[in-house]
Design an enzyme around this catalytic site. Structure first.
Site, PDB file in Angstrom:
ATOM      1  N   ALA A   1      36.911  80.619  39.504  1.00 29.94           N
ATOM      2  CA  ALA A   1      36.203  79.690  38.725  1.00 29.94           C
ATOM      3  C   ALA A   1      35.893  78.633  38.989  1.00 29.94           C
ATOM      4  CB  ALA A   1      37.168  80.030  37.398  1.00 29.94           C
TER       5      ALA A   1
ATOM      6  N   GLY B   1      38.995  83.557  40.800  1.00 26.93           N
ATOM      7  CA  GLY B   1      37.908  84.634  40.280  1.00 26.93           C
ATOM      8  C   GLY B   1      36.981  85.266  41.164  1.00 26.93           C
TER       9      GLY B   1
ATOM     10  N   GLU C   1      39.046  88.263  42.029  1.00 25.50           N
ATOM     11  CA  GLU C   1      39.027  88.944  40.971  1.00 25.50           C
ATOM     12  C   GLU C   1      37.778  89.786  40.788  1.00 25.50           C
ATOM     13  OE1 GLU C   1      40.546  85.959  38.325  1.00 25.50           O
ATOM     14  OE2 GLU C   1      41.910  87.349  37.557  1.00 25.50           O
TER      15      GLU C   1
ATOM     16  N   GLU D   1      45.654  80.548  41.005  1.00 30.47           N
ATOM     17  CA  GLU D   1      45.487  80.076  39.634  1.00 30.47           C
ATOM     18  C   GLU D   1      46.730  79.243  39.174  1.00 30.47           C
ATOM     19  OE1 GLU D   1      44.288  83.028  40.545  1.00 30.47           O
ATOM     20  OE2 GLU D   1      42.493  83.174  39.392  1.00 30.47           O
TER      21      GLU D   1
HETATM   22  N1  COA Z   1      35.264  74.837  41.624  1.00 31.52           N
HETATM   23  C1  COA Z   1      34.801  73.809  41.543  1.00 31.52           C
HETATM   24  N2  COA Z   1      34.458  73.240  42.808  1.00 31.52           N
HETATM   25  C2  COA Z   1      35.149  73.886  43.748  1.00 31.52           C
HETATM   26  C3  COA Z   1      35.931  75.012  43.872  1.00 31.52           C
HETATM   27  C4  COA Z   1      36.268  75.621  42.679  1.00 31.52           C
HETATM   28  N3  COA Z   1      36.670  76.659  42.295  1.00 31.52           N
HETATM   29  N4  COA Z   1      36.064  75.470  45.104  1.00 31.52           N
HETATM   30  C5  COA Z   1      35.592  74.519  45.919  1.00 31.52           C
HETATM   31  N5  COA Z   1      34.947  73.456  45.263  1.00 31.52           N
HETATM   32  C6  COA Z   1      34.046  72.323  45.753  1.00 31.52           C
HETATM   33  C7  COA Z   1      35.262  71.242  45.931  1.00 31.52           C
HETATM   34  O1  COA Z   1      35.610  70.390  44.970  1.00 31.52           O
HETATM   35  C8  COA Z   1      34.226  70.406  47.181  1.00 31.52           C
HETATM   36  O2  COA Z   1      33.317  69.527  46.328  1.00 31.52           O
HETATM   37  P1  COA Z   1      32.787  68.143  46.861  1.00 31.52           P
HETATM   38  O3  COA Z   1      32.110  68.619  48.274  1.00 31.52           O
HETATM   39  O4  COA Z   1      31.918  67.638  45.822  1.00 31.52           O
HETATM   40  O5  COA Z   1      34.245  67.479  47.294  1.00 31.52           O
HETATM   41  C9  COA Z   1      33.416  71.619  47.700  1.00 31.52           C
HETATM   42  O6  COA Z   1      33.378  72.717  46.993  1.00 31.52           O
HETATM   43  C10 COA Z   1      34.087  72.159  48.962  1.00 31.52           C
HETATM   44  O7  COA Z   1      35.319  72.341  48.833  1.00 31.52           O
HETATM   45  P2  COA Z   1      36.488  71.913  49.973  1.00 31.52           P
HETATM   46  O8  COA Z   1      37.597  72.152  49.345  1.00 31.52           O
HETATM   47  O9  COA Z   1      36.187  70.472  50.449  1.00 31.52           O
HETATM   48  O10 COA Z   1      36.167  73.037  50.905  1.00 31.52           O
HETATM   49  P3  COA Z   1      37.222  73.388  52.042  1.00 31.52           P
HETATM   50  O11 COA Z   1      36.519  74.314  52.990  1.00 31.52           O
HETATM   51  O12 COA Z   1      38.316  72.536  52.716  1.00 31.52           O
HETATM   52  O13 COA Z   1      38.146  74.424  51.275  1.00 31.52           O
HETATM   53  C11 COA Z   1      38.788  76.131  49.631  1.00 31.52           C
HETATM   54  C12 COA Z   1      37.806  75.546  50.747  1.00 31.52           C
HETATM   55  C13 COA Z   1      38.131  77.241  48.937  1.00 31.52           C
HETATM   56  C14 COA Z   1      39.820  76.633  50.090  1.00 31.52           C
HETATM   57  C15 COA Z   1      39.158  75.154  48.520  1.00 31.52           C
HETATM   58  O14 COA Z   1      37.957  74.351  48.038  1.00 31.52           O
HETATM   59  C16 COA Z   1      39.794  75.524  47.228  1.00 31.52           C
HETATM   60  O15 COA Z   1      41.135  75.660  47.294  1.00 31.52           O
HETATM   61  N6  COA Z   1      39.082  75.577  46.161  1.00 31.52           N
HETATM   62  C17 COA Z   1      39.632  75.775  45.028  1.00 31.52           C
HETATM   63  C18 COA Z   1      40.383  77.433  44.949  1.00 31.52           C
HETATM   64  C19 COA Z   1      41.070  77.769  43.831  1.00 31.52           C
HETATM   65  O16 COA Z   1      41.945  77.291  43.226  1.00 31.52           O
HETATM   66  N7  COA Z   1      40.233  78.928  42.862  1.00 31.52           N
HETATM   67  C20 COA Z   1      40.828  79.389  41.716  1.00 31.52           C
HETATM   68  C21 COA Z   1      40.184  78.579  40.417  1.00 31.52           C
HETATM   69  S1  COA Z   1      40.818  79.441  39.099  1.00 31.52           S
END
Ligand code: COA
Length: 259
Positions: free
Chosen positions: A66, A110, A113, A133
């Site tokens: 999400a 998500g 999911e 989450e």
């Molecule tokens: N919602 C909003 N923005 C997100 C996102 C999410 N779920 N996942 C990644 N992004 C954004 C980051 O904020 C970042 O934005 P920025 O460039 O403006 O800083 C961009 O996507 C790239 O993410 P980044 O973390 O720099 O990439 P990465 O390759 O180092 O790591 C992930 C990738 C997926 C491991 C990491 O982004 C992450 O942990 N995301 C969240 C996952 C999560 O908790 N999902 C469950 C949500 S309920």
């Protein structure tokens, strides 16, 4: 509805729904979910579509869950009212045509999911899956607590959910979370190969097998067996069953019409 956050393309009998927000790792905001629903409606109405394939744009992520920017504003009322991610994923699971998640990178929260609401999950060796989450002090609320436990068992699901552990494709395959693993280069070919196998079957049998497995396993054994029996009864009366059995005996490839 114009599609901005996803791409929907039909190639022959395959409907490709591709989440197209690579800059945010294909995070799923409200608009993206609405567009996914719109694409599903299009795939449903298009009689040419036989299999729907979900994927994420780019080589990093299937979907990173999400959109956390929108999560900051969510209230209890939002979770209880309106159409949420959980309902849309339920629609995917109940979709009358088979669905495949083609997982090319992160499938988190998500995103995981979404993949779990598909019938089949094929991942590249670079895929990483998890339900993190609890790091945000919420729970997987789009079917995650239920579908993960059903796919990998309660113990593994609890380990993954409570620790927020992100697992690689190998571990996901061992656990039964994905059904196949291949290289990134071969991922699309593998998905096409599996799709072709499904498309070679009678479409009514595919639909009723899907209903029997999804719904039958959610009820008691006797009701599930009756659902199976009634589905078979429907199929016994179809032209495609006549064609399938005849073609076998005549040693030729059947031509199914969905009748
Ligand atoms: N919602 C909003 N923005 C997100 C996102 C999410 N779920 N996942 C990644 N992004 C954004 C980051 O904020 C970042 O934005 P920025 O460039 O403006 O800083 C961009 O996507 C790239 O993410 P980044 O973390 O720099 O990439 P990465 O390759 O180092 O790591 C992930 C990738 C997926 C491991 C990491 O982004 C992450 O942990 N995301 C969240 C996952 C999560 O908790 N999902 C469950 C949500 S309920």
């Amino acid at each position: 509805m114009a599609l901005e956050n996803i791409e929907y393309v039909r190639q022959d009998k395959l409907g490709f729904i591709t989440i197209n927000r690579p800059d945010v790792r294909n995070a799923l905001n409200k608009q993206t979910l609405e567009e996914i629903e719109e694409a599903l409606d299009r795939a449903s109405a298009d009689t040419e579509v036989g299999v729907v394939i979900f994927s994420g744009k780019g080589d990093k992520s299937f979907a990173a869950g999400a959109d956390i920017n929108q999560l900051t504003e969510k209230t209890a009322v939002d979770a209880l009212q309106g159409k949420g991610m959980q309902q849309i994923y339920d629609k995917i699971e109940s979709f009358e045509k088979p669905t495949i998640a083609m997982i090319n990178g992160y499938a988190l929260g998500g995103g995981c999911e979404l993949a779990m609401s598909c019938d089949i999950r094929i991942a590249s060796t670079k895929a990483k899956l998890g339900l993190p989450e609890l790091n945000l002090s919420i729970i997987p609320g789009a079917g995650g607590t239920q579908r993960l436990a059903r796919l990998v068992g309660k113990g593994k699901a609890l380990e993954m959910i409570l620790t927020g552990k992100i697992i690689d494709a190998e571990e996901a395959l061992q656990a039964g979370l994905i059904t196949e693993m291949t290289t990134s280069e071969q991922l699309l070919d593998k998905v096409r190969e599996v799709s072709e196998k499904i498309l070679s079957k009678g479409p009514l049998a595919v639909q009723l097998a899907k209903i029997s497995v999804h719904m039958g396993t959610e009820t008691d054994m006797k009701t599930g067996l009756m659902l199976e029996k009634l589905s078979q009864a429907v199929l016994f009366n179809t032209e495609d069953k006549n064609e399938g059995t005849k073609a076998f005996l005549e040693k030729r490839t059947p031509v199914f019409k969905g009748e």
